[in-house]
Write a protein that holds these residues in place. Structure first.
Motif, PDB file in Angstrom:
ATOM      1  N   LEU A 136      32.677  41.836  40.019  1.00  0.00           N
ATOM      2  CA  LEU A 136      33.295  41.989  38.549  1.00  0.00           C
ATOM      3  C   LEU A 136      33.259  43.536  38.541  1.00  0.00           C
ATOM      4  CD1 LEU A 136      31.526  39.748  36.164  1.00  0.00           C
ATOM      5  CD2 LEU A 136      33.878  39.538  36.792  1.00  0.00           C
ATOM      6  N   ARG A 137      32.252  44.498  38.825  1.00  0.00           N
ATOM      7  CA  ARG A 137      32.243  45.897  38.691  1.00  0.00           C
ATOM      8  C   ARG A 137      33.267  46.477  39.708  1.00  0.00           C
ATOM      9  NH1 ARG A 137      28.660  47.354  35.091  1.00  0.00           N
ATOM     10  NH2 ARG A 137      26.519  46.366  34.841  1.00  0.00           N
ATOM     11  N   LEU A 138      33.446  46.089  40.898  1.00  0.00           N
ATOM     12  CA  LEU A 138      34.500  46.608  41.631  1.00  0.00           C
ATOM     13  C   LEU A 138      35.797  46.070  41.045  1.00  0.00           C
ATOM     14  CD1 LEU A 138      32.920  45.282  45.452  1.00  0.00           C
ATOM     15  CD2 LEU A 138      33.317  47.886  44.361  1.00  0.00           C
ATOM     16  N   LEU A 139      36.060  44.900  40.702  1.00  0.00           N
ATOM     17  CA  LEU A 139      37.367  44.608  39.884  1.00  0.00           C
ATOM     18  C   LEU A 139      37.837  45.219  38.753  1.00  0.00           C
ATOM     19  CD1 LEU A 139      39.329  42.136  40.332  1.00  0.00           C
ATOM     20  CD2 LEU A 139      38.289  40.943  38.777  1.00  0.00           C
ATOM     21  N   MET A 140      36.568  45.606  37.741  1.00  0.00           N
ATOM     22  CA  MET A 140      36.779  46.255  36.618  1.00  0.00           C
ATOM     23  C   MET A 140      35.654  47.262  36.463  1.00  0.00           C
ATOM     24  SD  MET A 140      37.628  42.955  34.209  1.00  0.00           S
ATOM     25  CE  MET A 140      36.122  41.913  34.582  1.00  0.00           C
ATOM     26  N   PRO A 141      35.982  48.515  37.144  1.00  0.00           N
ATOM     27  CA  PRO A 141      34.781  49.618  37.032  1.00  0.00           C
ATOM     28  C   PRO A 141      34.156  49.876  35.658  1.00  0.00           C
ATOM     29  CG  PRO A 141      36.410  50.212  38.620  1.00  0.00           C
ATOM     30  CD  PRO A 141      37.039  48.858  37.662  1.00  0.00           C
ATOM     31  N   ASP A 142      34.987  49.844  34.634  1.00  0.00           N
ATOM     32  CA  ASP A 142      34.579  50.346  33.236  1.00  0.00           C
ATOM     33  C   ASP A 142      33.892  49.099  32.526  1.00  0.00           C
ATOM     34  OD1 ASP A 142      35.103  52.972  34.001  1.00  0.00           O
ATOM     35  OD2 ASP A 142      37.273  52.467  33.177  1.00  0.00           O
ATOM     36  N   ALA A 143      33.915  47.874  32.795  1.00  0.00           N
ATOM     37  CA  ALA A 143      33.117  46.873  32.214  1.00  0.00           C
ATOM     38  C   ALA A 143      31.951  46.931  31.697  1.00  0.00           C
ATOM     39  CB  ALA A 143      33.738  45.558  32.989  1.00  0.00           C
ATOM     40  N   ALA A 144      31.742  46.541  30.564  1.00  0.00           N
ATOM     41  CA  ALA A 144      30.304  46.447  30.152  1.00  0.00           C
ATOM     42  C   ALA A 144      29.790  45.161  30.711  1.00  0.00           C
ATOM     43  CB  ALA A 144      30.184  46.652  28.727  1.00  0.00           C
ATOM     44  N   ILE A 145      28.412  44.934  31.206  1.00  0.00           N
ATOM     45  CA  ILE A 145      28.000  43.830  31.549  1.00  0.00           C
ATOM     46  C   ILE A 145      26.596  43.266  31.292  1.00  0.00           C
ATOM     47  CG2 ILE A 145      27.613  42.240  33.521  1.00  0.00           C
ATOM     48  CD1 ILE A 145      29.863  43.481  34.955  1.00  0.00           C
ATOM     49  N   SER A 190      37.534  45.428  31.455  1.00  0.00           N
ATOM     50  CA  SER A 190      38.296  46.752  31.378  1.00  0.00           C
ATOM     51  C   SER A 190      39.531  46.691  32.179  1.00  0.00           C
ATOM     52  CB  SER A 190      37.401  47.775  31.842  1.00  0.00           C
ATOM     53  OG  SER A 190      36.731  47.642  32.973  1.00  0.00           O
ATOM     54  N   ARG A 191      39.857  47.660  32.322  1.00  0.00           N
ATOM     55  CA  ARG A 191      41.432  47.563  33.518  1.00  0.00           C
ATOM     56  C   ARG A 191      41.068  47.051  34.875  1.00  0.00           C
ATOM     57  NH1 ARG A 191      44.319  50.972  36.670  1.00  0.00           N
ATOM     58  NH2 ARG A 191      42.674  52.413  36.359  1.00  0.00           N
ATOM     59  N   MET A 192      41.865  45.974  35.288  1.00  0.00           N
ATOM     60  CA  MET A 192      41.574  46.024  36.750  1.00  0.00           C
ATOM     61  C   MET A 192      42.139  46.687  37.512  1.00  0.00           C
ATOM     62  SD  MET A 192      41.691  41.693  36.760  1.00  0.00           S
ATOM     63  CE  MET A 192      40.909  40.622  35.842  1.00  0.00           C
ATOM     64  N   TRP A 197      31.448  19.723  34.689  1.00  0.00           N
ATOM     65  CA  TRP A 197      32.420  19.116  35.447  1.00  0.00           C
ATOM     66  C   TRP A 197      34.166  19.359  35.138  1.00  0.00           C
ATOM     67  CZ3 TRP A 197      35.685  14.747  33.006  1.00  0.00           C
ATOM     68  CH2 TRP A 197      36.655  14.427  34.003  1.00  0.00           C
ATOM     69  N   ARG A 198      34.313  19.396  33.959  1.00  0.00           N
ATOM     70  CA  ARG A 198      35.503  19.623  33.549  1.00  0.00           C
ATOM     71  C   ARG A 198      35.665  20.922  32.357  1.00  0.00           C
ATOM     72  NH1 ARG A 198      40.025  15.244  32.898  1.00  0.00           N
ATOM     73  NH2 ARG A 198      40.067  15.283  35.296  1.00  0.00           N
ATOM     74  N   GLN A 199      36.370  21.880  32.376  1.00  0.00           N
ATOM     75  CA  GLN A 199      36.387  22.840  31.351  1.00  0.00           C
ATOM     76  C   GLN A 199      37.677  22.393  30.383  1.00  0.00           C
ATOM     77  OE1 GLN A 199      36.326  26.270  34.184  1.00  0.00           O
ATOM     78  NE2 GLN A 199      34.787  27.174  32.669  1.00  0.00           N
ATOM     79  N   GLY A 200      37.379  22.780  29.023  1.00  0.00           N
ATOM     80  CA  GLY A 200      38.657  22.595  28.274  1.00  0.00           C
ATOM     81  C   GLY A 200      39.623  23.521  28.436  1.00  0.00           C
ATOM     82  N   VAL A 201      40.783  23.399  27.573  1.00  0.00           N
ATOM     83  CA  VAL A 201      41.932  24.246  27.769  1.00  0.00           C
ATOM     84  C   VAL A 201      41.773  25.565  26.742  1.00  0.00           C
ATOM     85  CG1 VAL A 201      44.360  24.738  27.085  1.00  0.00           C
ATOM     86  CG2 VAL A 201      43.553  22.564  28.452  1.00  0.00           C
ATOM     87  N   ARG A 202      41.224  25.209  25.486  1.00  0.00           N
ATOM     88  CA  ARG A 202      40.998  26.332  24.712  1.00  0.00           C
ATOM     89  C   ARG A 202      40.265  27.380  25.026  1.00  0.00           C
ATOM     90  NH1 ARG A 202      36.884  26.771  20.609  1.00  0.00           N
ATOM     91  NH2 ARG A 202      35.969  24.780  21.067  1.00  0.00           N
ATOM     92  N   THR A 203      39.211  27.311  25.501  1.00  0.00           N
ATOM     93  CA  THR A 203      38.320  28.460  26.108  1.00  0.00           C
ATOM     94  C   THR A 203      38.495  28.812  27.561  1.00  0.00           C
ATOM     95  OG1 THR A 203      36.527  27.093  26.482  1.00  0.00           O
ATOM     96  CG2 THR A 203      36.746  27.917  24.454  1.00  0.00           C
ATOM     97  N   ARG A 204      39.603  28.268  28.190  1.00  0.00           N
ATOM     98  CA  ARG A 204      39.883  28.581  29.622  1.00  0.00           C
ATOM     99  C   ARG A 204      40.112  30.125  29.788  1.00  0.00           C
ATOM    100  NH1 ARG A 204      44.745  25.295  31.893  1.00  0.00           N
ATOM    101  NH2 ARG A 204      43.039  23.543  31.760  1.00  0.00           N
ATOM    102  N   LEU A 205      39.160  30.473  31.042  1.00  0.00           N
ATOM    103  CA  LEU A 205      39.380  32.117  31.303  1.00  0.00           C
ATOM    104  C   LEU A 205      40.652  32.545  32.040  1.00  0.00           C
ATOM    105  CD1 LEU A 205      37.830  34.905  31.161  1.00  0.00           C
ATOM    106  CD2 LEU A 205      36.705  33.912  33.210  1.00  0.00           C
ATOM    107  N   THR A 206      41.144  33.674  31.870  1.00  0.00           N
ATOM    108  CA  THR A 206      42.279  34.000  32.652  1.00  0.00           C
ATOM    109  C   THR A 206      41.820  35.748  32.804  1.00  0.00           C
ATOM    110  OG1 THR A 206      43.617  34.477  30.764  1.00  0.00           O
ATOM    111  CG2 THR A 206      43.944  32.495  32.032  1.00  0.00           C
ATOM    112  N   ALA A 207      42.468  36.354  33.550  1.00  0.00           N
ATOM    113  CA  ALA A 207      41.989  37.711  33.881  1.00  0.00           C
ATOM    114  C   ALA A 207      42.457  38.687  32.663  1.00  0.00           C
ATOM    115  CB  ALA A 207      43.034  38.085  35.213  1.00  0.00           C
ATOM    116  N   ASP A 208      43.384  38.239  31.795  1.00  0.00           N
ATOM    117  CA  ASP A 208      43.754  39.043  30.590  1.00  0.00           C
ATOM    118  C   ASP A 208      42.671  38.951  29.442  1.00  0.00           C
ATOM    119  OD1 ASP A 208      44.382  36.620  29.958  1.00  0.00           O
ATOM    120  OD2 ASP A 208      46.323  37.191  29.357  1.00  0.00           O
ATOM    121  N   ALA A 209      41.558  38.290  29.655  1.00  0.00           N
ATOM    122  CA  ALA A 209      40.724  37.945  28.641  1.00  0.00           C
ATOM    123  C   ALA A 209      39.833  39.445  28.285  1.00  0.00           C
ATOM    124  CB  ALA A 209      39.513  36.894  29.036  1.00  0.00           C
ATOM    125  N   LYS A 210      39.516  39.765  27.145  1.00  0.00           N
ATOM    126  CA  LYS A 210      38.812  41.065  26.743  1.00  0.00           C
ATOM    127  C   LYS A 210      37.226  40.980  26.707  1.00  0.00           C
ATOM    128  CE  LYS A 210      42.714  42.965  26.275  1.00  0.00           C
ATOM    129  NZ  LYS A 210      43.088  43.833  27.659  1.00  0.00           N
TER     130      LYS A 210
END
Length: 231
Positions: free
Chosen positions: A212-221, A29-31, A171-184
């Motif tokens: 994560l709940r402090l960062l995105m209070p409306d997130a479903a986890i 959800s929104r940060m 050890w090393r994550q790939g680029v295709r599935t790399r996580l960023t803060a705008d992922a839904k």
């Protein structure tokens, strides 16, 4: 929400008896506090100390042993938690990358546990922890440009229906599935061996979920304990 349901190959139980992990699915959800991750990372870097927590050295040593079993050289390609700790103890800090990445790196440092974060929207099928046959495609960056490589045969990898998403276990994550803060849709995996007490694994998971709940209070986890078992 989309719940991630990872699977673990039977061979992993032979390679790493007692392996267990927390799988955490997040519909983002929104940060509201984008500075939270950086603050958590700075606090973790300042508090880290050799030999702490009490089981940290044994846990990271066990990971090194497992890496050797499938042919990796932990001196060159250590598990992600060991690499983070050594870098932090050497230079005293880690660079801020992204609110979510900073948050899970902080948990990895504090609890001496490999933590992966993935953009689940980029997955095709569910994550699987398997022994590679050496033909899987793994997308990475070499010399500043996108490149494809393949894991070594018998290497442990996370993968989906397209190819490997993380080489040498964690050890090393790939680029295709790399996580960023705008992922839904986000997926986190906290991986432990028996040298880490189960209550400490749960505490590490709670710390990530609380952040994560402090960062995105409306997130479903959704949090699930997974493991490798021989039937």
């Amino acid at each position: 929400m989309r719940t991630v349901l990872p699977s673990i190959a039977r061979e992993i139980a032979v390679l790493a008896p007692g392996f267990r992990a927390l799988s955490i699915s997040v519909s983002a959800s929104r940060m509201v506090r984008p500075d939270l991750g950086k603050q958590a990372l700075e606090a973790a870097c300042q508090s880290i100390a050799p030999g702490a927590p009490a089981w940290a050295d044994a846990h990271l040593s066990a990971w090194a042993d497992v890496f050797r079993k499938f042919g990796a050289k932990p001196q060159r390609t250590a598990c992600s938690a060991d690499a983070l700790r050594k870098r932090t103890l050497k230079v005293g800090s880690l660079p801020s990358i992204d609110p979510v990445v900073d948050l899970y790196n902080a948990v990895s440092l504090k609890y001496a546990i490999p933590v992966g974060g993935e953009n689940f929207e980029a997955y095709v099928g569910m994550p699987r922890l398997v022994i590679a046959d050496g033909t899987e495609e793994f997308d990475t960056i070499k010399g500043g440009v996108p490149a494809l490589e393949a894991p070594e045969k018998c290497e442990v990898v996370w993968r989906d229906d397209v190819g490997a998403t993380c080489r040498r276990w964690n050890w090393r994550q790939g680029v295709r599935t790399r996580l960023t803060a705008d992922a839904k849709q986000m997926w986190f995996v906290l991986e432990s061996l028996p040298e880490m007490p189960i209550n400490s694994l749960n505490e590490a998971g709670d710390a990530l979920v609380d952040g994560l709940r402090l960062l995105m209070p409306d997130a479903a986890i959704d949090t699930r304990l997974i493991g490798a078992h021989i039937e």
